[in-house]
Design a protein around this motif. Structure first.
Motif, PDB file in Angstrom:
ATOM      1  N   GLN A  45      26.392  42.534  52.806  1.00 55.68           N
ATOM      2  CA  GLN A  45      25.066  43.163  52.677  1.00 55.68           C
ATOM      3  C   GLN A  45      24.843  43.696  51.275  1.00 55.68           C
ATOM      4  N   ASP A  46      25.925  44.034  50.613  1.00 55.70           N
ATOM      5  CA  ASP A  46      25.843  44.638  49.284  1.00 55.70           C
ATOM      6  C   ASP A  46      25.881  43.584  48.164  1.00 55.70           C
ATOM      7  N   LEU A  47      25.936  42.303  48.543  1.00 55.25           N
ATOM      8  CA  LEU A  47      26.023  41.233  47.544  1.00 55.25           C
ATOM      9  C   LEU A  47      24.624  40.825  47.115  1.00 55.25           C
ATOM     10  N   GLU A  48      24.374  40.902  45.826  1.00 55.65           N
ATOM     11  CA  GLU A  48      23.059  40.522  45.314  1.00 55.65           C
ATOM     12  C   GLU A  48      23.121  39.107  44.783  1.00 55.65           C
ATOM     13  N   ARG A  49      22.583  38.170  45.535  1.00 51.37           N
ATOM     14  CA  ARG A  49      22.555  36.770  45.096  1.00 51.37           C
ATOM     15  C   ARG A  49      21.309  36.542  44.263  1.00 51.37           C
ATOM     16  N   ARG A  50      21.437  35.672  43.285  1.00 46.23           N
ATOM     17  CA  ARG A  50      20.259  35.313  42.497  1.00 46.23           C
ATOM     18  C   ARG A  50      19.716  34.030  43.109  1.00 46.23           C
ATOM     19  N   VAL A  51      18.536  34.151  43.722  1.00 44.50           N
ATOM     20  CA  VAL A  51      18.010  33.031  44.510  1.00 44.50           C
ATOM     21  C   VAL A  51      16.684  32.523  43.948  1.00 44.50           C
ATOM     22  N   ALA A  52      16.278  31.359  44.445  1.00 43.62           N
ATOM     23  CA  ALA A  52      15.017  30.739  44.032  1.00 43.62           C
ATOM     24  C   ALA A  52      13.838  31.613  44.494  1.00 43.62           C
ATOM     25  N   PRO A  53      12.692  31.558  43.819  1.00 48.43           N
ATOM     26  CA  PRO A  53      12.467  30.781  42.595  1.00 48.43           C
ATOM     27  C   PRO A  53      13.100  31.448  41.374  1.00 48.43           C
ATOM     28  N   GLY A  63      10.043  35.835  41.230  1.00 53.28           N
ATOM     29  CA  GLY A  63       9.119  36.434  42.200  1.00 53.28           C
ATOM     30  C   GLY A  63       8.331  35.352  42.903  1.00 53.28           C
ATOM     31  N   LEU A  64       7.474  34.669  42.162  1.00 51.58           N
ATOM     32  CA  LEU A  64       6.685  33.573  42.728  1.00 51.58           C
ATOM     33  C   LEU A  64       6.988  32.291  41.955  1.00 51.58           C
ATOM     34  N   PRO A  65       6.981  31.126  42.656  1.00 47.22           N
ATOM     35  CA  PRO A  65       7.224  29.873  41.930  1.00 47.22           C
ATOM     36  C   PRO A  65       6.185  29.696  40.814  1.00 47.22           C
ATOM     37  N   GLY A  66       6.644  29.293  39.648  1.00 51.24           N
ATOM     38  CA  GLY A  66       5.736  29.042  38.529  1.00 51.24           C
ATOM     39  C   GLY A  66       5.350  30.285  37.753  1.00 51.24           C
ATOM     40  N   ALA A  67       5.815  31.461  38.196  1.00 51.13           N
ATOM     41  CA  ALA A  67       5.487  32.696  37.467  1.00 51.13           C
ATOM     42  C   ALA A  67       6.186  32.688  36.111  1.00 51.13           C
ATOM     43  N   ARG A  68       5.684  33.519  35.188  1.00 50.98           N
ATOM     44  CA  ARG A  68       6.266  33.579  33.851  1.00 50.98           C
ATOM     45  C   ARG A  68       7.522  34.452  33.899  1.00 50.98           C
ATOM     46  N   CYS A  69       8.592  33.982  33.271  1.00 49.04           N
ATOM     47  CA  CYS A  69       9.855  34.734  33.283  1.00 49.04           C
ATOM     48  C   CYS A  69       9.771  35.905  32.319  1.00 49.04           C
ATOM     49  N   ARG A  70      10.278  37.042  32.778  1.00 48.81           N
ATOM     50  CA  ARG A  70      10.300  38.224  31.898  1.00 48.81           C
ATOM     51  C   ARG A  70      11.680  38.438  31.278  1.00 48.81           C
TER      52      ARG A  70
END
Ligand SMILES: [Zn+2]
Ligand SMILES: [Zn+2]
Length: 244
Positions: A45-53, A63-70
C-alpha cells in the motif's frame, strides 16, 4: 563465489530456485513475511508506482493523456528518455535500502524486474542492440559496502530484458559525497569530472542504458552521460529503480 556472480549465473539459467533457497520469501521492503504479492500488504500500500499516462521523455506522471509535462527536462540533457518504476518515498526507497545496506537479493530482483518492464517494449524494438551499463561506485566505497548495487541491478536488468551487459564501462575516478549529503552545496559540482570511460573503443555509435538505484537531481546521470557521449555513445537511456 561473489554475490554478483552467483546471481548472474542463476539469472542466466532462468532459475529462481537457488535464490529462494538462500533467501526464503520475505517482503523485500521491510523483511517481514511476504503477502499475496511480492511485498507484504502494508508495504504494497505504501509503494508509489509511476504509472501511465507518463511523459515520453522523463517518465513523470501527466495526469491526463497528452497533458504537458511539468518535469525538469534539463536534467536529462543527452538522454533520449528516462524511466523509474517507483518513487523513492515510501516502500520504493525501503527496498533500495534493503538492497544497499542489507544485501537483500530479493530486493534486487524485485527492483530489476520492475525496471526491465519499463523498457521491455523498447528493448525488443528500437533498443534491441543497446547494452546495459551502471553508475559506478568508487572502489573504496565498493570494498566498504561489499556490494555495488547499481552493477547488480544492471546485471539483472540485462538478464531480464535480454540486452547485452557492459560491466565496468564507467569508473569513478574520485570519491564524491552522496548527493543527498547535507554537506553537498552543489550536486553538479560534487560529481563534476568524477567519471571516466574505460575501453572507449566500443563506444562510438553505441546505444547504452545507464542503470542506477536512485535518481535525485539527475546530476550524477548527467555527468555519466557526458563521459559516455564524449566517448562516442550515440543514444543514452536512463533507467533507475526509484526517483526521489
Ligand atoms: Zn513489508
Ligand atoms: Zn517529462
Amino acid at each position: 563465489m561473489s554475490l554478483l556472480l552467483l546471481v548472474r549465473r542463476e539469472m542466466r539459467r532462468g532459475s529462481a530456485l537457488l535464490l529462494d533457497q538462500i533467501a526464503p520469501r520475505h517482503c523485500p521492503a521491510c523483511g517481514g513475511p511476504a503477502g499475496v504479492g511480492a511485498l507484504c500488504d502494508p508495504c504494497a500500500q505504501d509503494l508509489e508506482r509511476r504509472v501511465a499516462p507518463q511523459c515520453d521523455r522523463c517518465g513523470g506522471p501527466l495526469g491526463l493523456p497528452g497533458a504537458r509535462c511539468r518535469g525538469e527536462h534539463r536534467e536529462l540533457a543527452g538522454f533520449a528518455f528516462a524511466r523509474a518504476p517507483f518513487a523513492y518515498r515510501g516502500s520504493g526507497g525501503a527496498v533500495v535500502r534493503r538492497l544497499k545496506f542489507g544485501h537483500d537479493l530479493l530486493a534486487a530482483r524485485f527492483l530489476a524486474r520492475a525496471m526491465a518492464r519499463e523498457i521491455a517494449a523498447w528493448a525488443r524494438g528500437p533498443g534491441r542492440r543497446a547494452r546495459v551499463v551502471s553508475v559506478p561506485l568508487h572502489p573504496r566505497k565498493r570494498r566498504q559496502r561489499r556490494i555495488d548495487q547499481a552493477a547488480l541491478l544492471a546485471d539483472l536488468v540485462a538478464a531480464e530484458t535480454g540486452l547485452g551487459l557492459w560491466p565496468g564501462l564507467l569508473c569513478r575516478q574520485r570519491e564524491t559525497l552522496p548527493q543527498a549529503d547535507p554537506r553537498v552545496v552543489s550536486r553538479a559540482a560534487n560529481v563534476a569530472g568524477a567519471f571516466t570511460v574505460r575501453r572507449r573503443s566500443g563506444c562510438p555509435g553505441a546505444t547504452l542504458v545507464l542503470v542506477d538505484d536512485v535518481r535525485t537531481s539527475g546530476s550524477t546521470a548527467l555527468e555519466c552521460g557526458r563521459a559516455l557521449r564524449a566517448a562516442g555513445a550515440r543514444q543514452l537511456v536512463l533507467l533507475t529503480a526509484t526517483q526521489a
